[in-house]
Motif scaffolding. Structure first.
Motif, PDB file in Angstrom:
ATOM      1  N   LEU A 177      -9.739  -1.979  18.005  1.00  0.00           N
ATOM      2  CA  LEU A 177      -9.689  -0.975  16.943  1.00  0.00           C
ATOM      3  C   LEU A 177     -11.060  -0.800  16.306  1.00  0.00           C
ATOM      4  O   LEU A 177     -11.505   0.329  16.052  1.00  0.00           O
ATOM      5  CB  LEU A 177      -8.659  -1.385  15.892  1.00  0.00           C
ATOM      6  N   TYR A 178     -11.748  -1.906  16.073  1.00  0.00           N
ATOM      7  CA  TYR A 178     -13.074  -1.827  15.462  1.00  0.00           C
ATOM      8  C   TYR A 178     -14.075  -1.170  16.406  1.00  0.00           C
ATOM      9  O   TYR A 178     -14.980  -0.455  15.950  1.00  0.00           O
ATOM     10  CB  TYR A 178     -13.561  -3.229  15.088  1.00  0.00           C
ATOM     11  N   MET A 179     -13.952  -1.429  17.698  1.00  0.00           N
ATOM     12  CA  MET A 179     -14.834  -0.761  18.651  1.00  0.00           C
ATOM     13  C   MET A 179     -14.695   0.755  18.552  1.00  0.00           C
ATOM     14  O   MET A 179     -15.682   1.492  18.700  1.00  0.00           O
ATOM     15  CB  MET A 179     -14.516  -1.222  20.079  1.00  0.00           C
ATOM     16  N   GLY A 180     -13.475   1.228  18.303  1.00  0.00           N
ATOM     17  CA  GLY A 180     -13.278   2.659  18.132  1.00  0.00           C
ATOM     18  C   GLY A 180     -13.768   3.159  16.790  1.00  0.00           C
ATOM     19  O   GLY A 180     -14.514   4.141  16.702  1.00  0.00           O
ATOM     20  N   TYR A 181     -13.338   2.485  15.717  1.00  0.00           N
ATOM     21  CA  TYR A 181     -13.784   2.845  14.371  1.00  0.00           C
ATOM     22  C   TYR A 181     -15.314   2.946  14.310  1.00  0.00           C
ATOM     23  O   TYR A 181     -15.888   3.960  13.914  1.00  0.00           O
ATOM     24  CB  TYR A 181     -13.354   1.768  13.368  1.00  0.00           C
ATOM     25  N   VAL A 182     -15.965   1.846  14.674  1.00  0.00           N
ATOM     26  CA  VAL A 182     -17.405   1.749  14.530  1.00  0.00           C
ATOM     27  C   VAL A 182     -18.121   2.637  15.543  1.00  0.00           C
ATOM     28  O   VAL A 182     -19.216   3.144  15.276  1.00  0.00           O
ATOM     29  CB  VAL A 182     -17.856   0.280  14.668  1.00  0.00           C
ATOM     30  N   GLY A 183     -17.494   2.852  16.695  1.00  0.00           N
ATOM     31  CA  GLY A 183     -18.121   3.691  17.706  1.00  0.00           C
ATOM     32  C   GLY A 183     -18.393   5.102  17.237  1.00  0.00           C
ATOM     33  O   GLY A 183     -19.370   5.741  17.669  1.00  0.00           O
ATOM     34  N   PHE A 184     -17.557   5.604  16.329  1.00  0.00           N
ATOM     35  CA  PHE A 184     -17.792   6.953  15.818  1.00  0.00           C
ATOM     36  C   PHE A 184     -19.052   7.021  14.960  1.00  0.00           C
ATOM     37  O   PHE A 184     -19.538   8.119  14.655  1.00  0.00           O
ATOM     38  CB  PHE A 184     -16.584   7.439  15.028  1.00  0.00           C
ATOM     39  N   SER A 185     -19.591   5.850  14.558  1.00  0.00           N
ATOM     40  CA  SER A 185     -20.857   5.865  13.834  1.00  0.00           C
ATOM     41  C   SER A 185     -21.984   6.377  14.726  1.00  0.00           C
ATOM     42  O   SER A 185     -22.972   6.939  14.228  1.00  0.00           O
ATOM     43  CB  SER A 185     -21.195   4.462  13.316  1.00  0.00           C
ATOM     44  N   VAL A 186     -21.861   6.185  16.046  1.00  0.00           N
ATOM     45  CA  VAL A 186     -22.884   6.673  16.963  1.00  0.00           C
ATOM     46  C   VAL A 186     -22.871   8.201  17.001  1.00  0.00           C
ATOM     47  O   VAL A 186     -23.934   8.848  16.933  1.00  0.00           O
ATOM     48  CB  VAL A 186     -22.674   6.090  18.374  1.00  0.00           C
ATOM     49  N   ALA A 187     -21.679   8.788  17.105  1.00  0.00           N
ATOM     50  CA  ALA A 187     -21.585  10.257  17.053  1.00  0.00           C
ATOM     51  C   ALA A 187     -22.116  10.777  15.724  1.00  0.00           C
ATOM     52  O   ALA A 187     -22.815  11.805  15.671  1.00  0.00           O
ATOM     53  CB  ALA A 187     -20.134  10.685  17.254  1.00  0.00           C
ATOM     54  N   PHE A 188     -21.796  10.078  14.644  1.00  0.00           N
ATOM     55  CA  PHE A 188     -22.294  10.443  13.323  1.00  0.00           C
ATOM     56  C   PHE A 188     -23.820  10.375  13.295  1.00  0.00           C
ATOM     57  O   PHE A 188     -24.489  11.285  12.780  1.00  0.00           O
ATOM     58  CB  PHE A 188     -21.694   9.489  12.284  1.00  0.00           C
ATOM     59  N   ALA A 189     -24.387   9.310  13.862  1.00  0.00           N
ATOM     60  CA  ALA A 189     -25.840   9.149  13.867  1.00  0.00           C
ATOM     61  C   ALA A 189     -26.522  10.246  14.680  1.00  0.00           C
ATOM     62  O   ALA A 189     -27.570  10.777  14.280  1.00  0.00           O
ATOM     63  CB  ALA A 189     -26.208   7.771  14.416  1.00  0.00           C
ATOM     64  N   LEU A 254      -7.387  11.545  15.592  1.00  0.00           N
ATOM     65  CA  LEU A 254      -7.127  12.984  15.710  1.00  0.00           C
ATOM     66  C   LEU A 254      -8.418  13.783  15.620  1.00  0.00           C
ATOM     67  O   LEU A 254      -8.674  14.676  16.438  1.00  0.00           O
ATOM     68  CB  LEU A 254      -6.154  13.422  14.614  1.00  0.00           C
ATOM     69  N   VAL A 255      -9.235  13.459  14.621  1.00  0.00           N
ATOM     70  CA  VAL A 255     -10.502  14.168  14.469  1.00  0.00           C
ATOM     71  C   VAL A 255     -11.433  13.842  15.639  1.00  0.00           C
ATOM     72  O   VAL A 255     -12.154  14.718  16.132  1.00  0.00           O
ATOM     73  CB  VAL A 255     -11.151  13.811  13.119  1.00  0.00           C
ATOM     74  N   GLY A 256     -11.412  12.593  16.102  1.00  0.00           N
ATOM     75  CA  GLY A 256     -12.224  12.221  17.255  1.00  0.00           C
ATOM     76  C   GLY A 256     -11.798  12.959  18.516  1.00  0.00           C
ATOM     77  O   GLY A 256     -12.642  13.317  19.352  1.00  0.00           O
ATOM     78  N   THR A 257     -10.495  13.194  18.669  1.00  0.00           N
ATOM     79  CA  THR A 257     -10.007  13.969  19.815  1.00  0.00           C
ATOM     80  C   THR A 257     -10.550  15.389  19.760  1.00  0.00           C
ATOM     81  O   THR A 257     -10.984  15.952  20.781  1.00  0.00           O
ATOM     82  CB  THR A 257      -8.471  13.984  19.831  1.00  0.00           C
ATOM     83  N   ALA A 258     -10.520  15.984  18.565  1.00  0.00           N
ATOM     84  CA  ALA A 258     -11.115  17.312  18.410  1.00  0.00           C
ATOM     85  C   ALA A 258     -12.606  17.273  18.700  1.00  0.00           C
ATOM     86  O   ALA A 258     -13.167  18.202  19.306  1.00  0.00           O
ATOM     87  CB  ALA A 258     -10.846  17.834  16.995  1.00  0.00           C
ATOM     88  N   LEU A 259     -13.274  16.190  18.291  1.00  0.00           N
ATOM     89  CA  LEU A 259     -14.721  16.078  18.477  1.00  0.00           C
ATOM     90  C   LEU A 259     -15.109  16.047  19.950  1.00  0.00           C
ATOM     91  O   LEU A 259     -16.068  16.723  20.358  1.00  0.00           O
ATOM     92  CB  LEU A 259     -15.228  14.818  17.770  1.00  0.00           C
ATOM     93  N   ILE A 260     -14.387  15.283  20.774  1.00  0.00           N
ATOM     94  CA  ILE A 260     -14.782  15.200  22.186  1.00  0.00           C
ATOM     95  C   ILE A 260     -14.588  16.546  22.894  1.00  0.00           C
ATOM     96  O   ILE A 260     -15.341  16.885  23.813  1.00  0.00           O
ATOM     97  CB  ILE A 260     -14.034  14.064  22.922  1.00  0.00           C
ATOM     98  N   TRP A 275     -18.679  23.193  14.191  1.00  0.00           N
ATOM     99  CA  TRP A 275     -17.490  22.368  14.387  1.00  0.00           C
ATOM    100  C   TRP A 275     -17.886  20.954  14.799  1.00  0.00           C
ATOM    101  O   TRP A 275     -17.388  19.955  14.255  1.00  0.00           O
ATOM    102  CB  TRP A 275     -16.606  22.983  15.473  1.00  0.00           C
ATOM    103  N   THR A 276     -18.772  20.868  15.774  1.00  0.00           N
ATOM    104  CA  THR A 276     -19.135  19.564  16.328  1.00  0.00           C
ATOM    105  C   THR A 276     -19.800  18.687  15.281  1.00  0.00           C
ATOM    106  O   THR A 276     -19.473  17.494  15.141  1.00  0.00           O
ATOM    107  CB  THR A 276     -20.065  19.755  17.533  1.00  0.00           C
ATOM    108  N   LEU A 277     -20.727  19.256  14.529  1.00  0.00           N
ATOM    109  CA  LEU A 277     -21.412  18.487  13.496  1.00  0.00           C
ATOM    110  C   LEU A 277     -20.438  17.999  12.434  1.00  0.00           C
ATOM    111  O   LEU A 277     -20.450  16.834  12.036  1.00  0.00           O
ATOM    112  CB  LEU A 277     -22.510  19.337  12.857  1.00  0.00           C
ATOM    113  N   LEU A 278     -19.574  18.896  11.958  1.00  0.00           N
ATOM    114  CA  LEU A 278     -18.630  18.519  10.905  1.00  0.00           C
ATOM    115  C   LEU A 278     -17.600  17.511  11.403  1.00  0.00           C
ATOM    116  O   LEU A 278     -17.231  16.581  10.676  1.00  0.00           O
ATOM    117  CB  LEU A 278     -17.930  19.767  10.366  1.00  0.00           C
ATOM    118  N   LEU A 279     -17.135  17.679  12.638  1.00  0.00           N
ATOM    119  CA  LEU A 279     -16.155  16.734  13.176  1.00  0.00           C
ATOM    120  C   LEU A 279     -16.762  15.346  13.349  1.00  0.00           C
ATOM    121  O   LEU A 279     -16.098  14.331  13.115  1.00  0.00           O
ATOM    122  CB  LEU A 279     -15.610  17.244  14.514  1.00  0.00           C
TER     123      LEU A 279
END
Length: 653
Positions: A177-189, A254-260, A275-279
């Motif tokens: 779960l943490y690998m997923g949670y924290v992994g979105f920090s890379v997309a954010f970065a 859900l938001v990550g699914t939209a993001l990919i 969309w991509t930036l905001l997601l």
């Protein structure tokens, strides 16, 4: 000494993370390759010292060092060694350290696997990740250190790990779960780096896409493991209860699914940049929100940590800074976010836009249902609960529309599709889906077929047949045999359809287990029999069992099928001696098409017990669907085109 070394390691890691936050950012701003080049060595240093601190904490647990308060509160001398290791993240402080270790690991992976990227881009990406790491390290060091001493009086045996967490599920669920949670920090970065650099073309979407796919796959796996754990460990036989902490993991998914999906459009067509930036911003923000909900003390849940509200306030401030700062930056740079091409109403872009809207609306629906009771309580307007009726009434129809769009989206083309041709291509899958759906209903028979069950089965077939039509079209356009043509299709394409197949399997599981579960809660004395789902359950009695750190009353229940003994099931009621907790351990006979589920309740007079018997058809398909989606995400991330195109982008830069 071990605890002090752990604290020193965290302090050194924080010092290096501050440098990582500043030095490459300044270098990128001044176009100084020397300053930017420090990003990777600093990342290695941060990861090393965080990993060292984590290793010290693991050692303290394995050696029963109860002079460390966190170890004393979450371990026991009788605890098996593997639960001592998982106890490291069984409480608030250790789980935060696992979070920081995961974040450091992601940052290191980006540093090592993105050598082909321009130095200014990777400098900004690692700088943003350094800022996030600094925030969490300061949180751990100043409010949630797992290395606090318990002196001069240390317990001899320890308070023991929460019995709910003494399970294989705890070993694997939180790290995934943490690998997923924290992994979105890379997309954010990557999104923040794109905004800072002003380089919001297809290249940054291409760089971010494989990392986002991997993070999404890990989060999918983590959610599936959490559902599986709750199903067999809590003794009630459910797989999803719309618990606020469950929702906290579902919203970023859900938001990550939209993001990919949005990243795919931005990369291929140069549209949906906003969309991509905001997601990307909201996916990571919702991950932080999940952390706040779990650790703030505002929730009462078997999943939540009972923590000091001051800690929740700290995370709330981090959340406000992350959301506010990133949205402010987006507002400043919004004028530069322009699409490079257009598309018509009947196109894949339109279907993916519909996909994004539906997923975002579902996420907002879940967010509203999760936070509204907390807001009402905070305003002193009383207590209320929002349960499954609300969530099911809103998310099920939206989910059905999403599955319709998913099937259509597989058969439309980029930019423009002839409506007449599309209609002809859709007729076949639609007719087959209805026919197979009716056939399934006739074969399954029995009561329980409501309209949503039927719709769910049809839509599952719809997704499968649309995917097969698309697969045939793609392979048919290539030269050579069909098998050779299929082998030439890229991994991202196979990953997409594997994930979509997982959604279809999940839909079948939800529809069937919701409609056809049979259960009995009843009093049974030795010799009593009860029929459930064409099986006869006979209660034989209770046996006493001594475990390593518990005593147990183990029920013995014979299960008969067609008059023959089929299985002996042994549910337990365990008393964990250190804390005096009583836990239910269900007995499950698992199968691909059905589960038999037996749980002991409370002892009654005359040697009788309260017993729960359940027949759950297709419940395993829920987690099979999750696994297929997980493998699809990983397969898509391994597409060789990402590496080749990133190298090409670097040369062009």
């Amino acid at each position: 000494m071990i605890a002090e070394l752990g604290t020193y390691s965290l302090i050194l890691a924080m010092f290096l993370s501050i440098l990582l936050s500043v030095v490459p950012m300044v270098g990128a701003q001044r176009s100084s390759l020397l300053l930017v080049s420090y990003a990777r060595p600093l990342t290695i240093g941060v990861t090393f010292f965080v990993g060292l601190a984590f290793a010290f904490l693991v050692y303290a647990f394995l050696t029963n060092d109860f002079s460390v308060e966190y170890v004393a509160n979450n371990s026991n001398t009788a605890l098996p060694w593997y639960y001592r290791v998982s106890a490291v993240w069984g409480g608030h402080e250790g789980s935060l350290l696992l979070w920081v270790l995961t974040l450091a690991g992601w940052t290191l992976a980006v540093a090592l696997k993105s050598k082909a990227l321009p130095l200014d881009i990777i400098g900004r990406v690692l700088g943003v990740l350094g800022i996030i790491t600094t925030g969490f390290l300061s949180f751990v060091i100043f409010t949630s250190s797992p290395f606090e001493r318990l002196l001069p009086r240390s317990p001899a045996q320890g308070a023991d790990l929460n019995p709910l967490l003494q399970d294989f599920g705890l070993i694997v669920h939180p790290p995934m779960l943490y690998m997923g949670y924290v992994g979105f920090s890379v997309a954010f970065a990557f999104a923040i780096a794109a905004l800072l650099s002003g380089r919001m073309d297809a290249a940054w979407a291409r760089w971010s896409r494989p990392w986002t796919n991997v993070a999404w796959a890990f989060l999918t796996l983590g959610i599936a493991l959490g559902s599986w754990w709750a199903y067999y460990e809590l003794g009630w036989g459910g797989w999803w209860f719309w618990d606020p902490v469950e929702n906290a993991s579902l919203m970023p998914w859900l938001v990550g699914t939209a993001l990919i999906h949005s990243l795919a459009v931005t990369e291929k067509r140069g549209v949906f940049k906003s969309w991509t930036l905001l997601l990307a911003i909201f996916a990571f923000s919702l991950s932080l929100l999940g952390t706040f909900l779990v650790r703030s003390g505002v929730l009462t849940s078997v999943h939540a940590f009972a923590s000091d509200p001051a800690r929740g306030f700290y995370i709330l401030v981090m959340l406000a800074v992350a959301i506010g700062g990133s949205l402010l930056l987006y507002g400043i740079r919004a004028a530069q976010v322009k699409s490079d091409s257009s598309f018509t109403l009947v196109s894949r872009e339109t279907l993916l836009l519909v996909n994004n809207v539906l997923l975002t609306v579902i996420a907002f629906t879940v967010l509203l249902g999760t936070l509204y009771p907390l807001l009402i309580d905070a305003l002193g307007m009383g207590k209320m609960s929002v349960g499954p009726p609300y969530f099911n009434a809103l998310t099920v129809p939206l989910g059905a529309l999403l599955m319709v769009a998913l099937g259509v989206g597989a058969l439309v083309r980029w930019r423009q599709t002839d409506a007449t041709q599309l209609f002809k291509r859709l007729i076949g899958p639609l007719v087959l889906a209805v026919v197979f759906g009716v056939a399934t209903m006739m074969i399954r028979g029995g009561e329980g077929w409501d309209h949503w069950t039927y719709v769910g089965i049809i839509l599952a077939y719809w997704i499968v047949f649309c995917a097969l039509v698309d697969l045939y079209d793609r392979a048919g356009k290539r030269s050579g045999s069909l098998f050779a043509s299929l082998k030439k299709l890229p991994r991202a394409y196979w990953g997409m359809h594997l994930a979509h197949l997982g959604m279809a399997v999940l839909a079948v599981g939800i529809a069937m287990v919701s409609a056809f579960t049979e259960h009995r809660d009843m009093r049974m004395a030795p010799g009593d029999r009860q029929e459930v789902g064409q099986y006869v359950f006979e209660f034989k009695g209770i046996e006493h069992v001594e475990g390593p750190n518990y005593t147990s009353d183990k029920g013995v229940i014979n299960v008969y099928q067609d008059g023959q003994l089929y299985e002996v099931m042994t549910p337990e009621k365990r008393l964990y001696t250190a804390r005096g907790n009583v836990m239910t351990e269900a007995s499950i006979d698992a199968g691909l098409f059905r589960d038999l589920y037996v749980a002991l309740g409370e002892p009654l007079e005359g040697g009788a017990w309260a017993i729960r018997l359940q027949f759950k058809p297709y419940v395993r398909w829920l987690w099979l669907g999750g696994l297929l989606m997980t493998f699809g995400g990983f397969l898509a991330a391994m597409d060789k085109r990402y590496r080749k195109m990133s190298q090409r982008d670097a040369k062009l830069a």
